[in-house]
Scaffold this active site. Structure first.
Site, PDB file in Angstrom:
ATOM      1  N   GLU A 184      38.271  34.172  41.869  1.00 23.69           N
ATOM      2  CA  GLU A 184      39.222  35.131  41.326  1.00 23.69           C
ATOM      3  C   GLU A 184      39.917  34.413  40.179  1.00 23.69           C
ATOM      4  O   GLU A 184      40.784  33.566  40.395  1.00 23.69           O
ATOM      5  CB  GLU A 184      40.214  35.572  42.413  1.00 23.69           C
ATOM      6  CG  GLU A 184      40.822  36.948  42.138  1.00 23.69           C
ATOM      7  CD  GLU A 184      42.099  36.864  41.334  1.00 23.69           C
ATOM      8  OE1 GLU A 184      41.983  36.840  40.080  1.00 23.69           O
ATOM      9  OE2 GLU A 184      43.175  36.841  41.919  1.00 23.69           O
ATOM     10  N   CYS A 218      47.487  37.017  37.061  1.00 22.25           N
ATOM     11  CA  CYS A 218      46.175  37.081  36.406  1.00 22.25           C
ATOM     12  C   CYS A 218      45.787  38.491  35.999  1.00 22.25           C
ATOM     13  O   CYS A 218      45.000  38.688  35.072  1.00 22.25           O
ATOM     14  CB  CYS A 218      45.108  36.479  37.312  1.00 22.25           C
ATOM     15  SG  CYS A 218      45.080  37.178  38.974  1.00 22.25           S
ATOM     16  N   GLU A 329      44.146  34.487  27.680  1.00 27.12           N
ATOM     17  CA  GLU A 329      45.197  34.723  28.666  1.00 27.12           C
ATOM     18  C   GLU A 329      46.405  33.840  28.384  1.00 27.12           C
ATOM     19  O   GLU A 329      46.275  32.626  28.269  1.00 27.12           O
ATOM     20  CB  GLU A 329      44.653  34.444  30.061  1.00 27.12           C
ATOM     21  CG  GLU A 329      45.629  34.744  31.174  1.00 27.12           C
ATOM     22  CD  GLU A 329      45.030  34.493  32.550  1.00 27.12           C
ATOM     23  OE1 GLU A 329      45.322  35.270  33.467  1.00 27.12           O
ATOM     24  OE2 GLU A 329      44.268  33.506  32.688  1.00 27.12           O
TER      25      GLU A 329
END
Length: 439
Positions: A184, A218, A329
């Site tokens: 993940e 996230c 990100e």
């Protein structure tokens, strides 16, 4: 340990001060919510564990009556669970609860930046009578503690939540042992706002989707796509609404007089977990500005906070798809904005990313929402909202956001091995050759 929320003083610059507030500010407390979610996660998987025996020996339909077949589901064995610093206890629960429910023994390696709550989890497990060795907490840096778990011959599986770069290294190490992994990883999730929406509702969900828990999540919907016809109204509404609110977070714990209490501090601005993360966020913002983007609001340290790792909630416009801020990100309170003209263009922009964890669409046209949902290249989709997460529903991504699913029944399957058992049920010879006695 009881946590008391101070209502009159803040811990700023190394001392307690009166807060400077001109109006009542809503306070959101993700730390408290997280504890409720942790308990709910363990309760959910306890129920699934009780139902596992009933599902054993599930029959498999075969085309031949001389055979019968069934399936056994067995624990994988020793599993390594490597978790990040955001949501440290909850991310641990997402892995520990299903692993134990499946019957595995687990080694939980939390982030070196947020290990204390996972150690507290170990104490809780000991208090409730979990046998020694079933759950083990291994603290330390990734290179010293996490990497050896990925390559250890007696670890049967690795489940990792964290950055895509670290996930790639863990996969490479585990591959040497042909060891299963579930990942993940990072995200750069889009949120599409069409022209037919109520702007106040759209603002609430958009800002919540990016700035909740300081953007340190996230799945943060940090790429905002707005229909060109409403962009000015949207930016005006968002700029007014995004002024800093008082946020607590699971990182905002300041220990004061450890023997007696822990004070949960609410501060004007958004806090980063470390100096390194703080500098990284500011560097992203500076790079965006140097590449030609416009810092519409925020983008710096709150003026009245001279110490600590605080960043203002930031909205960036005039963004192109080649800019770093659009593609990478940030893991901080930074929202970048781009316009679109048609539904197809919005979908193309939303999917123009290496990541594929979450995506959101806000529109009053539910048929359009359905089309966009099917077109999104993401593992989690939200319609007219952003970030709700339930332990009953699957969680995970595609592309560089990883593979495998956590939560729900899918999370339990992560730690189970499927064994086929087939039995020949007749006394008749199989007959693939003629017995020598009958020649």
């Amino acid at each position: 340990m009881a946590i008391r929320v101070p209502t009159r003083q803040l811990f700023i610059g190394g001392e307690w001060r009166e807060p400077i507030l001109k109006k009542r500010i809503p306070i959101i407390n993700p730390a408290t919510e997280q504890i409720d979610d942790v308990a709910g996660c363990f309760e959910y998987y306890a129920d699934l564990a009780e139902g596992l025996d009933a599902k054993q020996k599930a029959p498999v339909s075969l085309p031949m009556e001389t055979f019968k077949s069934y399936v056994l589901k067995e624990p994988l064995g020793v599993v390594a669970l490597i978790t990040p610093w955001n949501y440290p206890l909850l991310m641990g629960a997402w892995k520990v609860a299903p692993a134990l429910a499946a019957g595995c023994t687990a080694i939980l390696k939390p982030s070196e930046l947020a290990s204390v709550t996972c150690l507290e989890l170990a104490d809780v497990c000991r208090e409730v009578g979990l046998p020694p060795g079933v759950l083990n907490i291994l603290t330390g840096f990734g290179t010293e503690a996490g990497a050896p778990l990925a390559s250890h011959p007696h670890v049967d599986k690795v489940a990792f939540t964290g950055s895509s770069a670290t996930g790639s290294k863990i996969m490479a190490s585990a591959a040497q042992m042909i060891k299963p992994v579930s990942m993940e990883l990072g995200g750069k999730s889009p949120i599409i706002v069409f022209e037919d929406v109520d702007l106040d509702k759209a603002a609430e969900w958009t800002l919540f989707g990016c700035f909740w828990t300081n953007g340190q999540i996230c799945s943060a919907t940090s790429r905002l796509l707005v229909h060109v016809s409403v962009i000015l109204s949207v930016l005006n509404t968002y700029q007014m609404t995004s002024q800093p609110v008082l946020y607590s977070s699971c990182f905002g714990l300041i220990f004061h007089d450890l023997k007696s209490r822990v004070e949960l501090i609410f501060l004007w601005g958004y806090i980063s977990v470390s100096g390194g993360q703080y500098e990284k966020v500011l560097e992203f913002i500076a790079t965006a500005k140097s590449e030609g983007a416009t810092i519409l609001s925020g983008g710096d340290r709150p003026q009245h906070l001279t110490t600590g790792f605080f960043v203002e909630p930031t909205i960036i416009t005039d963004v192109t798809t080649s800019m770093q801020i659009w593609r990478e990100e940030v893991f901080g309170p930074v929202l970048c904005v781009k316009t679109f003209g048609t539904e197809d263009e919005a979908i193309e922009l939303a999917n123009d990313t290496h990541y594929g964890l979450g995506a959101a669409v806000i529109s009053n046209d539910l048929e359009r929402c359905d089309r966009v949902t099917k077109a999104f290249r993401a593992g989690v989709v939200w319609i007219n909202c952003s970030q709700p997460c339930f332990c009953q529903a699957p969680w995970g991504g595609i592309k560089r956001s990883g593979f495998g699913r956590e939560l729900g029944e899918w999370g339990l399957e992560n730690y189970l091995s499927v064994k086929q058992v087939t039995q020949y049920i007749t006394d008749e010879p199989w007959g693939w050759y003629q017995s020598p006695a009958k020649l």
